[in-house]
Design a protein around this motif. Structure first.
Motif, PDB file in Angstrom:
ATOM      1  N   ALA A 248      33.889  42.604  30.140  1.00  0.00           N
ATOM      2  CA  ALA A 248      35.334  42.513  30.088  1.00  0.00           C
ATOM      3  C   ALA A 248      35.796  42.060  31.590  1.00  0.00           C
ATOM      4  N   ALA A 249      35.188  42.941  32.382  1.00  0.00           N
ATOM      5  CA  ALA A 249      35.776  42.887  33.847  1.00  0.00           C
ATOM      6  C   ALA A 249      35.583  41.460  34.643  1.00  0.00           C
ATOM      7  N   LEU A 250      34.272  41.111  34.327  1.00  0.00           N
ATOM      8  CA  LEU A 250      33.762  39.878  35.018  1.00  0.00           C
ATOM      9  C   LEU A 250      34.536  38.368  34.199  1.00  0.00           C
ATOM     10  N   ASP A 251      34.844  38.633  32.830  1.00  0.00           N
ATOM     11  CA  ASP A 251      35.182  37.642  32.290  1.00  0.00           C
ATOM     12  C   ASP A 251      36.796  37.336  32.403  1.00  0.00           C
ATOM     13  N   ASP A 252      37.500  38.304  33.303  1.00  0.00           N
ATOM     14  CA  ASP A 252      38.770  38.105  33.421  1.00  0.00           C
ATOM     15  C   ASP A 252      39.165  38.240  35.013  1.00  0.00           C
ATOM     16  N   ASP A 253      39.479  37.269  35.307  1.00  0.00           N
ATOM     17  CA  ASP A 253      40.033  37.079  37.016  1.00  0.00           C
ATOM     18  C   ASP A 253      41.394  37.661  37.440  1.00  0.00           C
ATOM     19  N   GLU A 254      42.175  37.529  36.110  1.00  0.00           N
ATOM     20  CA  GLU A 254      43.775  37.739  36.344  1.00  0.00           C
ATOM     21  C   GLU A 254      43.827  39.308  36.937  1.00  0.00           C
ATOM     22  N   HIS A 255      43.404  40.299  36.152  1.00  0.00           N
ATOM     23  CA  HIS A 255      43.476  41.653  36.597  1.00  0.00           C
ATOM     24  C   HIS A 255      43.004  41.816  37.963  1.00  0.00           C
ATOM     25  N   ALA A 256      41.636  41.150  38.226  1.00  0.00           N
ATOM     26  CA  ALA A 256      41.319  41.370  39.769  1.00  0.00           C
ATOM     27  C   ALA A 256      42.525  40.759  40.622  1.00  0.00           C
ATOM     28  N   ALA A 257      43.129  39.553  40.467  1.00  0.00           N
ATOM     29  CA  ALA A 257      43.929  38.892  41.445  1.00  0.00           C
ATOM     30  C   ALA A 257      45.111  39.996  41.380  1.00  0.00           C
ATOM     31  N   ARG A 258      45.670  40.504  40.564  1.00  0.00           N
ATOM     32  CA  ARG A 258      46.728  41.403  40.479  1.00  0.00           C
ATOM     33  C   ARG A 258      46.303  42.695  41.668  1.00  0.00           C
ATOM     34  N   GLN A 259      45.281  43.276  41.394  1.00  0.00           N
ATOM     35  CA  GLN A 259      44.822  44.222  42.025  1.00  0.00           C
ATOM     36  C   GLN A 259      44.702  43.893  43.486  1.00  0.00           C
ATOM     37  N   LYS A 260      44.015  42.706  43.801  1.00  0.00           N
ATOM     38  CA  LYS A 260      44.076  42.164  45.408  1.00  0.00           C
ATOM     39  C   LYS A 260      45.211  42.289  45.920  1.00  0.00           C
ATOM     40  N   GLU A 261      46.228  41.719  45.149  1.00  0.00           N
ATOM     41  CA  GLU A 261      47.738  41.567  45.618  1.00  0.00           C
ATOM     42  C   GLU A 261      48.206  43.133  46.058  1.00  0.00           C
ATOM     43  N   THR A 262      47.877  43.837  44.961  1.00  0.00           N
ATOM     44  CA  THR A 262      48.404  45.099  45.617  1.00  0.00           C
ATOM     45  C   THR A 262      47.613  45.811  46.777  1.00  0.00           C
ATOM     46  N   TYR A 263      46.473  45.604  47.132  1.00  0.00           N
ATOM     47  CA  TYR A 263      46.073  45.917  48.083  1.00  0.00           C
ATOM     48  C   TYR A 263      46.374  45.259  49.423  1.00  0.00           C
TER      49      TYR A 263
ATOM     50  N   GLY B 165      34.550  54.442  69.434  1.00  0.00           N
ATOM     51  CA  GLY B 165      35.864  54.370  69.630  1.00  0.00           C
ATOM     52  C   GLY B 165      36.894  54.209  68.518  1.00  0.00           C
ATOM     53  N   HIS B 166      36.703  54.223  67.442  1.00  0.00           N
ATOM     54  CA  HIS B 166      37.426  53.660  66.279  1.00  0.00           C
ATOM     55  C   HIS B 166      37.648  54.407  65.130  1.00  0.00           C
ATOM     56  N   VAL B 167      38.425  54.392  64.284  1.00  0.00           N
ATOM     57  CA  VAL B 167      38.491  55.188  63.066  1.00  0.00           C
ATOM     58  C   VAL B 167      38.341  54.146  61.892  1.00  0.00           C
ATOM     59  N   ARG B 168      38.010  54.461  60.643  1.00  0.00           N
ATOM     60  CA  ARG B 168      38.178  53.640  59.583  1.00  0.00           C
ATOM     61  C   ARG B 168      39.283  53.985  58.522  1.00  0.00           C
ATOM     62  N   VAL B 169      40.136  53.314  58.140  1.00  0.00           N
ATOM     63  CA  VAL B 169      41.626  53.683  57.558  1.00  0.00           C
ATOM     64  C   VAL B 169      41.562  52.875  56.396  1.00  0.00           C
ATOM     65  N   ALA B 170      41.392  53.597  55.106  1.00  0.00           N
ATOM     66  CA  ALA B 170      41.386  52.714  53.870  1.00  0.00           C
ATOM     67  C   ALA B 170      42.581  52.584  53.434  1.00  0.00           C
ATOM     68  N   PHE B 171      42.841  51.680  52.793  1.00  0.00           N
ATOM     69  CA  PHE B 171      44.304  51.315  52.062  1.00  0.00           C
ATOM     70  C   PHE B 171      43.904  51.430  50.454  1.00  0.00           C
ATOM     71  N   THR B 172      43.457  52.513  49.985  1.00  0.00           N
ATOM     72  CA  THR B 172      43.239  52.782  48.467  1.00  0.00           C
ATOM     73  C   THR B 172      43.930  53.786  48.311  1.00  0.00           C
ATOM     74  N   ALA B 173      45.092  54.042  48.700  1.00  0.00           N
ATOM     75  CA  ALA B 173      46.111  55.288  48.574  1.00  0.00           C
ATOM     76  C   ALA B 173      46.970  54.639  47.653  1.00  0.00           C
ATOM     77  N   THR B 174      47.807  55.319  47.016  1.00  0.00           N
ATOM     78  CA  THR B 174      49.169  54.910  46.122  1.00  0.00           C
ATOM     79  C   THR B 174      49.847  54.352  47.102  1.00  0.00           C
ATOM     80  N   ASP B 175      50.822  53.481  46.336  1.00  0.00           N
ATOM     81  CA  ASP B 175      52.095  53.176  47.118  1.00  0.00           C
ATOM     82  C   ASP B 175      52.663  54.175  47.867  1.00  0.00           C
ATOM     83  N   GLU B 176      53.106  55.345  47.064  1.00  0.00           N
ATOM     84  CA  GLU B 176      53.742  56.408  47.594  1.00  0.00           C
ATOM     85  C   GLU B 176      53.296  56.972  48.635  1.00  0.00           C
ATOM     86  N   ARG B 177      51.919  57.111  48.588  1.00  0.00           N
ATOM     87  CA  ARG B 177      51.212  57.992  49.927  1.00  0.00           C
ATOM     88  C   ARG B 177      51.137  56.703  51.026  1.00  0.00           C
ATOM     89  N   VAL B 178      50.991  55.427  50.744  1.00  0.00           N
ATOM     90  CA  VAL B 178      50.980  54.606  51.994  1.00  0.00           C
ATOM     91  C   VAL B 178      52.366  54.708  52.622  1.00  0.00           C
TER      92      VAL B 178
END
Length: 373
Positions: free
Chosen positions: A270-285, A347-360
Protein backbone atom coordinates in the motif's frame (compact mmCIF):
# COMPACT_ATOMS: atom_id res chain seq x y z
CA UNK A 1 38.43 -26.85 25.07
CA UNK A 2 38.88 -23.17 24.32
CA UNK A 3 36.82 -20.49 25.99
CA UNK A 4 33.74 -19.24 24.21
CA UNK A 5 34.21 -15.75 22.82
CA UNK A 6 30.92 -13.82 22.80
CA UNK A 7 30.10 -11.83 19.70
CA UNK A 8 29.79 -8.79 21.96
CA UNK A 9 33.55 -8.93 22.47
CA UNK A 10 33.95 -7.87 18.83
CA UNK A 11 31.55 -4.95 19.12
CA UNK A 12 31.95 -1.39 20.38
CA UNK A 13 29.82 0.18 23.08
CA UNK A 14 26.38 1.09 21.73
CA UNK A 15 27.00 4.77 20.86
CA UNK A 16 23.72 6.24 22.06
CA UNK A 17 24.31 4.91 25.59
CA UNK A 18 26.98 7.61 25.88
CA UNK A 19 24.33 10.30 25.42
CA UNK A 20 22.56 9.40 28.67
CA UNK A 21 24.04 12.20 30.86
CA UNK A 22 23.37 14.78 28.14
CA UNK A 23 19.81 13.53 27.83
CA UNK A 24 19.36 14.08 31.56
CA UNK A 25 20.61 17.65 31.19
CA UNK A 26 18.32 18.35 28.24
CA UNK A 27 15.35 16.77 30.01
CA UNK A 28 15.79 19.17 32.92
CA UNK A 29 14.84 22.14 30.73
CA UNK A 30 11.67 23.80 32.10
CA UNK A 31 9.90 23.30 28.77
CA UNK A 32 11.13 19.74 28.33
CA UNK A 33 13.60 18.09 26.01
CA UNK A 34 13.73 18.52 22.25
CA UNK A 35 15.25 15.24 21.14
CA UNK A 36 16.93 15.64 17.76
CA UNK A 37 19.47 12.87 18.36
CA UNK A 38 17.71 9.96 16.63
CA UNK A 39 16.05 9.94 13.21
CA UNK A 40 12.86 8.21 14.28
CA UNK A 41 9.55 9.24 12.70
CA UNK A 42 7.05 11.00 14.94
CA UNK A 43 4.17 11.66 12.57
CA UNK A 44 1.19 9.28 12.24
CA UNK A 45 1.23 6.25 9.98
CA UNK A 46 -1.10 7.16 7.09
CA UNK A 47 -4.61 5.76 7.60
CA UNK A 48 -4.55 3.84 4.32
CA UNK A 49 -1.45 1.95 5.40
CA UNK A 50 -2.95 1.11 8.78
CA UNK A 51 -6.05 -0.15 7.00
CA UNK A 52 -3.95 -2.36 4.73
CA UNK A 53 -2.22 -3.80 7.80
CA UNK A 54 -5.52 -4.42 9.59
CA UNK A 55 -7.19 -5.96 6.54
CA UNK A 56 -4.36 -8.51 6.37
CA UNK A 57 -4.35 -9.20 10.11
CA UNK A 58 -6.11 -12.56 9.73
CA UNK A 59 -2.88 -14.28 8.62
CA UNK A 60 -2.65 -17.59 10.49
CA UNK A 61 -0.23 -19.23 8.05
CA UNK A 62 3.46 -18.64 7.49
CA UNK A 63 4.25 -15.85 5.03
CA UNK A 64 6.81 -16.44 2.30
CA UNK A 65 10.36 -15.17 2.81
CA UNK A 66 10.38 -13.89 -0.74
CA UNK A 67 7.24 -11.83 -0.17
CA UNK A 68 3.98 -11.97 -2.07
CA UNK A 69 4.05 -11.60 -5.84
CA UNK A 70 1.93 -8.46 -5.41
CA UNK A 71 4.50 -6.87 -3.10
CA UNK A 72 7.38 -7.77 -5.39
CA UNK A 73 5.51 -6.20 -8.32
CA UNK A 74 4.93 -3.01 -6.29
CA UNK A 75 8.62 -2.81 -5.37
CA UNK A 76 9.65 -3.16 -9.00
CA UNK A 77 7.06 -0.61 -10.14
CA UNK A 78 8.16 1.89 -7.47
CA UNK A 79 11.82 1.58 -8.41
CA UNK A 80 11.05 2.22 -12.06
CA UNK A 81 8.40 4.91 -11.49
CA UNK A 82 10.30 6.91 -8.90
CA UNK A 83 13.94 6.23 -9.70
CA UNK A 84 14.26 5.02 -13.28
CA UNK A 85 15.49 1.60 -12.20
CA UNK A 86 14.20 -1.54 -13.90
CA UNK A 87 14.93 -4.82 -12.10
CA UNK A 88 14.00 -8.42 -12.87
CA UNK A 89 11.00 -10.01 -11.13
CA UNK A 90 13.26 -12.22 -9.03
CA UNK A 91 15.59 -9.39 -8.06
CA UNK A 92 13.74 -7.95 -5.05
CA UNK A 93 13.39 -9.25 -1.51
CA UNK A 94 11.56 -7.74 1.50
CA UNK A 95 13.58 -7.49 4.73
CA UNK A 96 12.79 -6.96 8.40
CA UNK A 97 13.82 -3.32 8.30
CA UNK A 98 16.98 -2.11 6.58
CA UNK A 99 19.21 -2.13 9.66
CA UNK A 100 18.77 -5.90 9.93
CA UNK A 101 19.92 -6.33 6.33
CA UNK A 102 22.89 -4.00 6.81
CA UNK A 103 23.97 -5.81 9.97
CA UNK A 104 23.68 -9.32 8.52
CA UNK A 105 24.64 -8.85 4.87
CA UNK A 106 28.34 -9.78 5.28
CA UNK A 107 27.31 -12.95 7.13
CA UNK A 108 24.56 -13.79 4.63
CA UNK A 109 27.09 -13.44 1.81
CA UNK A 110 29.45 -15.87 3.52
CA UNK A 111 32.15 -13.35 4.40
CA UNK A 112 34.40 -13.96 7.38
CA UNK A 113 37.96 -14.03 8.65
CA UNK A 114 40.42 -12.69 6.09
CA UNK A 115 37.79 -10.82 4.07
CA UNK A 116 37.87 -7.02 3.83
CA UNK A 117 34.73 -4.90 3.77
CA UNK A 118 34.94 -1.17 3.02
CA UNK A 119 32.45 1.39 4.30
CA UNK A 120 32.42 5.22 4.25
CA UNK A 121 34.69 7.12 6.63
CA UNK A 122 31.66 8.88 8.07
CA UNK A 123 29.03 6.20 8.40
CA UNK A 124 26.17 4.80 10.39
CA UNK A 125 27.81 2.41 12.91
CA UNK A 126 25.90 -0.65 11.71
CA UNK A 127 28.11 -1.10 8.64
CA UNK A 128 31.12 -1.65 10.89
CA UNK A 129 29.12 -3.77 13.34
CA UNK A 130 27.86 -6.07 10.60
CA UNK A 131 31.40 -6.73 9.40
CA UNK A 132 32.53 -7.52 12.94
CA UNK A 133 29.61 -9.89 13.52
CA UNK A 134 30.76 -11.82 10.43
CA UNK A 135 34.35 -11.89 11.71
CA UNK A 136 35.59 -10.00 8.65
CA UNK A 137 37.78 -6.90 8.62
CA UNK A 138 36.11 -3.46 8.37
CA UNK A 139 37.96 -0.62 6.67
CA UNK A 140 36.64 2.95 6.76
CA UNK A 141 37.70 4.66 3.55
CA UNK A 142 36.27 7.04 0.97
CA UNK A 143 39.24 6.54 -1.35
CA UNK A 144 39.17 3.07 -2.87
CA UNK A 145 42.40 3.61 -4.81
CA UNK A 146 44.26 4.05 -1.51
CA UNK A 147 43.40 0.54 -0.29
CA UNK A 148 46.39 -1.04 -1.97
CA UNK A 149 46.46 -4.81 -2.47
CA UNK A 150 43.76 -5.67 0.09
CA UNK A 151 41.31 -8.17 -1.36
CA UNK A 152 38.03 -6.35 -0.91
CA UNK A 153 34.92 -8.53 -1.03
CA UNK A 154 32.23 -5.94 -0.27
CA UNK A 155 31.99 -2.16 -0.58
CA UNK A 156 29.26 -0.18 1.18
CA UNK A 157 28.18 3.17 -0.22
CA UNK A 158 25.54 5.38 1.34
CA UNK A 159 23.93 8.10 -0.73
CA UNK A 160 22.19 10.18 0.47
CA UNK A 161 24.53 9.77 3.39
CA UNK A 162 23.87 9.41 7.08
CA UNK A 163 24.99 11.48 9.01
CA UNK A 164 26.09 14.16 6.54
CA UNK A 165 23.26 14.23 4.00
CA UNK A 166 25.91 14.15 1.28
CA UNK A 167 24.76 13.03 -2.18
CA UNK A 168 27.17 11.09 -4.38
CA UNK A 169 26.90 12.03 -8.04
CA UNK A 170 26.57 9.70 -11.00
CA UNK A 171 30.27 9.97 -11.88
CA UNK A 172 31.34 9.06 -8.34
CA UNK A 173 29.01 6.08 -8.15
CA UNK A 174 30.06 4.89 -11.60
CA UNK A 175 33.72 4.91 -10.55
CA UNK A 176 32.89 2.82 -7.47
CA UNK A 177 31.05 0.29 -9.63
CA UNK A 178 33.90 0.15 -12.17
CA UNK A 179 36.50 -0.27 -9.40
CA UNK A 180 34.52 -3.08 -7.79
CA UNK A 181 33.86 -4.87 -11.07
CA UNK A 182 37.56 -4.91 -11.89
CA UNK A 183 38.14 -6.76 -8.61
CA UNK A 184 35.06 -8.95 -8.44
CA UNK A 185 33.76 -7.15 -5.35
CA UNK A 186 30.11 -6.64 -4.43
CA UNK A 187 28.79 -3.10 -4.02
CA UNK A 188 25.94 -2.63 -1.53
CA UNK A 189 24.29 0.78 -1.65
CA UNK A 190 22.26 2.00 1.32
CA UNK A 191 19.62 4.18 -0.35
CA UNK A 192 17.16 4.62 2.52
CA UNK A 193 16.95 8.39 1.97
CA UNK A 194 16.82 8.32 -1.84
CA UNK A 195 13.36 9.96 -1.96
CA UNK A 196 14.42 12.76 0.39
CA UNK A 197 16.57 15.00 -1.78
CA UNK A 198 16.34 18.74 -1.04
CA UNK A 199 18.60 20.22 -3.71
CA UNK A 200 19.69 19.43 -7.26
CA UNK A 201 21.02 17.14 -8.52
CA UNK A 202 18.50 14.53 -7.42
CA UNK A 203 19.98 11.49 -5.65
CA UNK A 204 20.55 8.53 -7.99
CA UNK A 205 20.42 4.80 -7.28
CA UNK A 206 23.44 2.58 -7.78
CA UNK A 207 21.11 0.51 -10.00
CA UNK A 208 20.36 3.37 -12.41
CA UNK A 209 21.60 2.69 -15.96
CA UNK A 210 23.59 5.94 -15.93
CA UNK A 211 25.64 4.42 -13.11
CA UNK A 212 25.90 0.72 -13.94
CA UNK A 213 24.93 0.40 -17.59
CA UNK A 214 22.67 -2.49 -18.51
CA UNK A 215 23.86 -4.87 -15.78
CA UNK A 216 23.14 -5.14 -12.05
CA UNK A 217 25.77 -7.86 -11.60
CA UNK A 218 27.32 -7.73 -8.10
CA UNK A 219 25.15 -4.75 -7.10
CA UNK A 220 22.62 -4.51 -4.29
CA UNK A 221 20.49 -1.52 -3.22
CA UNK A 222 18.84 -1.32 0.20
CA UNK A 223 15.63 0.68 0.66
CA UNK A 224 13.44 1.46 3.65
CA UNK A 225 9.88 2.67 4.21
CA UNK A 226 10.70 3.91 7.72
CA UNK A 227 11.25 7.52 6.75
CA UNK A 228 9.26 7.77 3.51
CA UNK A 229 6.07 6.33 5.00
CA UNK A 230 6.58 6.52 8.80
CA UNK A 231 6.84 2.73 8.99
CA UNK A 232 9.86 2.44 11.29
CA UNK A 233 7.67 0.55 13.77
CA UNK A 234 6.61 -1.90 11.05
CA UNK A 235 10.21 -2.88 10.13
CA UNK A 236 9.50 -2.58 6.41
CA UNK A 237 12.34 -2.55 3.89
CA UNK A 238 13.69 -4.38 0.88
CA UNK A 239 16.83 -5.15 -1.10
CA UNK A 240 17.05 -5.20 -4.89
CA UNK A 241 19.69 -5.70 -7.57
CA UNK A 242 21.66 -8.65 -8.90
CA UNK A 243 19.17 -11.56 -9.31
CA UNK A 244 21.86 -14.09 -8.43
CA UNK A 245 22.78 -12.32 -5.20
CA UNK A 246 19.13 -11.80 -4.26
CA UNK A 247 18.49 -15.50 -4.88
CA UNK A 248 21.47 -16.34 -2.64
CA UNK A 249 20.16 -14.09 0.12
CA UNK A 250 16.70 -15.62 -0.22
CA UNK A 251 18.04 -19.14 0.16
CA UNK A 252 19.92 -18.31 3.36
CA UNK A 253 17.08 -16.25 4.81
CA UNK A 254 14.65 -19.14 4.28
CA UNK A 255 16.82 -21.32 6.48
CA UNK A 256 17.22 -18.55 9.07
CA UNK A 257 13.52 -17.65 9.25
CA UNK A 258 14.11 -14.02 8.30
CA UNK A 259 10.55 -13.30 7.15
CA UNK A 260 8.54 -10.08 6.96
CA UNK A 261 5.10 -10.65 8.57
CA UNK A 262 2.24 -10.91 6.07
CA UNK A 263 0.31 -7.87 7.40
CA UNK A 264 3.48 -5.77 7.11
CA UNK A 265 3.93 -6.97 3.54
CA UNK A 266 0.40 -5.74 2.79
CA UNK A 267 1.17 -2.35 4.34
CA UNK A 268 4.40 -2.16 2.33
CA UNK A 269 2.51 -2.72 -0.91
CA UNK A 270 0.00 0.00 0.00
CA UNK A 271 2.84 2.40 0.83
CA UNK A 272 4.77 1.77 -2.37
CA UNK A 273 1.66 2.13 -4.53
CA UNK A 274 0.84 5.56 -3.06
CA UNK A 275 3.16 8.49 -3.79
CA UNK A 276 0.83 11.17 -2.38
CA UNK A 277 1.30 10.41 1.31
CA UNK A 278 5.08 10.32 0.80
CA UNK A 279 5.02 13.70 -0.94
CA UNK A 280 3.03 15.23 1.93
CA UNK A 281 5.42 13.81 4.50
CA UNK A 282 8.40 15.13 2.57
CA UNK A 283 6.95 18.64 2.61
CA UNK A 284 6.47 18.37 6.38
CA UNK A 285 10.13 17.48 6.73
CA UNK A 286 11.13 20.26 4.34
CA UNK A 287 9.43 22.87 6.55
CA UNK A 288 11.10 21.53 9.71
CA UNK A 289 14.45 21.41 7.95
CA UNK A 290 14.14 25.03 6.84
CA UNK A 291 13.20 26.24 10.32
CA UNK A 292 16.02 24.41 12.07
CA UNK A 293 18.64 25.32 9.51
CA UNK A 294 17.72 28.99 9.67
CA UNK A 295 17.81 28.95 13.47
CA UNK A 296 21.16 27.14 13.66
CA UNK A 297 22.81 29.42 11.12
CA UNK A 298 21.43 32.44 12.95
CA UNK A 299 23.07 31.13 16.14
CA UNK A 300 26.50 30.85 14.50
CA UNK A 301 26.41 27.24 13.29
CA UNK A 302 27.66 26.18 9.87
CA UNK A 303 25.72 23.58 7.90
CA UNK A 304 27.70 21.34 5.54
CA UNK A 305 26.36 18.92 2.91
CA UNK A 306 22.82 18.20 4.23
CA UNK A 307 21.51 18.09 0.66
CA UNK A 308 19.26 15.10 1.35
CA UNK A 309 17.99 12.90 4.15
CA UNK A 310 16.62 13.87 7.55
CA UNK A 311 19.64 15.49 9.20
CA UNK A 312 21.65 18.69 9.33
CA UNK A 313 25.42 18.24 9.61
CA UNK A 314 26.33 21.18 11.82
CA UNK A 315 29.55 22.63 13.18
CA UNK A 316 30.35 25.58 15.44
CA UNK A 317 33.67 27.45 15.68
CA UNK A 318 33.58 27.34 19.49
CA UNK A 319 32.91 23.62 19.90
CA UNK A 320 34.08 20.13 19.09
CA UNK A 321 31.48 17.36 18.82
CA UNK A 322 30.97 16.67 22.51
CA UNK A 323 31.18 20.25 23.73
CA UNK A 324 28.59 21.13 21.08
CA UNK A 325 26.35 18.35 22.39
CA UNK A 326 26.82 19.75 25.89
CA UNK A 327 26.06 23.33 24.88
CA UNK A 328 22.86 22.35 23.12
CA UNK A 329 21.83 20.03 25.96
CA UNK A 330 21.90 23.04 28.30
CA UNK A 331 19.25 24.54 26.01
CA UNK A 332 17.19 21.38 26.30
CA UNK A 333 18.13 20.23 22.79
CA UNK A 334 19.70 16.79 22.36
CA UNK A 335 21.75 16.01 19.24
CA UNK A 336 24.22 13.29 18.23
CA UNK A 337 27.98 13.97 18.23
CA UNK A 338 29.70 13.54 14.88
CA UNK A 339 32.19 11.12 16.43
CA UNK A 340 29.42 8.50 16.62
CA UNK A 341 29.97 8.11 12.88
CA UNK A 342 33.77 8.02 12.79
CA UNK A 343 36.79 10.14 13.77
CA UNK A 344 36.23 12.41 10.77
CA UNK A 345 33.08 13.69 12.45
CA UNK A 346 34.93 15.23 15.39
CA UNK A 347 33.99 18.81 14.59
CA UNK A 348 30.30 18.29 13.94
CA UNK A 349 26.95 17.20 15.35
CA UNK A 350 24.05 15.52 13.58
CA UNK A 351 20.74 17.31 14.04
CA UNK A 352 17.64 15.32 13.09
CA UNK A 353 14.51 17.16 12.01
CA UNK A 354 12.23 14.27 12.94
CA UNK A 355 10.63 16.02 15.91
CA UNK A 356 7.07 17.29 15.95
CA UNK A 357 6.32 20.81 14.70
CA UNK A 358 5.80 21.91 18.30
CA UNK A 359 9.20 20.58 19.42
CA UNK A 360 10.95 22.06 16.38
CA UNK A 361 9.44 25.43 17.21
CA UNK A 362 10.70 25.04 20.78
CA UNK A 363 14.22 24.34 19.51
CA UNK A 364 14.07 27.35 17.19
CA UNK A 365 13.04 29.58 20.08
CA UNK A 366 15.89 28.31 22.26
CA UNK A 367 18.45 28.89 19.51
CA UNK A 368 17.39 32.49 18.97
CA UNK A 369 19.81 35.34 19.94
CA UNK A 370 20.08 35.75 23.68
CA UNK A 371 19.31 32.12 24.42
CA UNK A 372 22.91 31.29 25.28
CA UNK A 373 23.69 29.07 22.28
Amino acid sequence: MGERRPVTDRLPTFPWDRLTPYKRTASAHPDGIVDLSVGTPVDPVPASLRSALADAADSPGYPTTWGTSELRASIRDWLERRHGVRVAEGAVLPTVGSKELVAWLPTLLGLGAGDTVVHPELAYPTYDVGVRIAGATPVASDGLTALGPAEVKLVWVNSPGNPTGRVLGVDHLRKVVEWARERGAIVASDECYLDLGWTDPRPVSILHPDVCGDSHANLLAVHSLSKRSNLAGYRAAFVAGDPNLVSELLAVRKHAGMIVPAPVQAAMKAALDDDEHAARQKETYRARRTELRTALEGAGWTIEHSDAGLYLWAGHPDHDSWSAVGALAKLGVLVAPGTFYGPAGAGHVRVAFTATDERVEAAVKRLSPGSGA
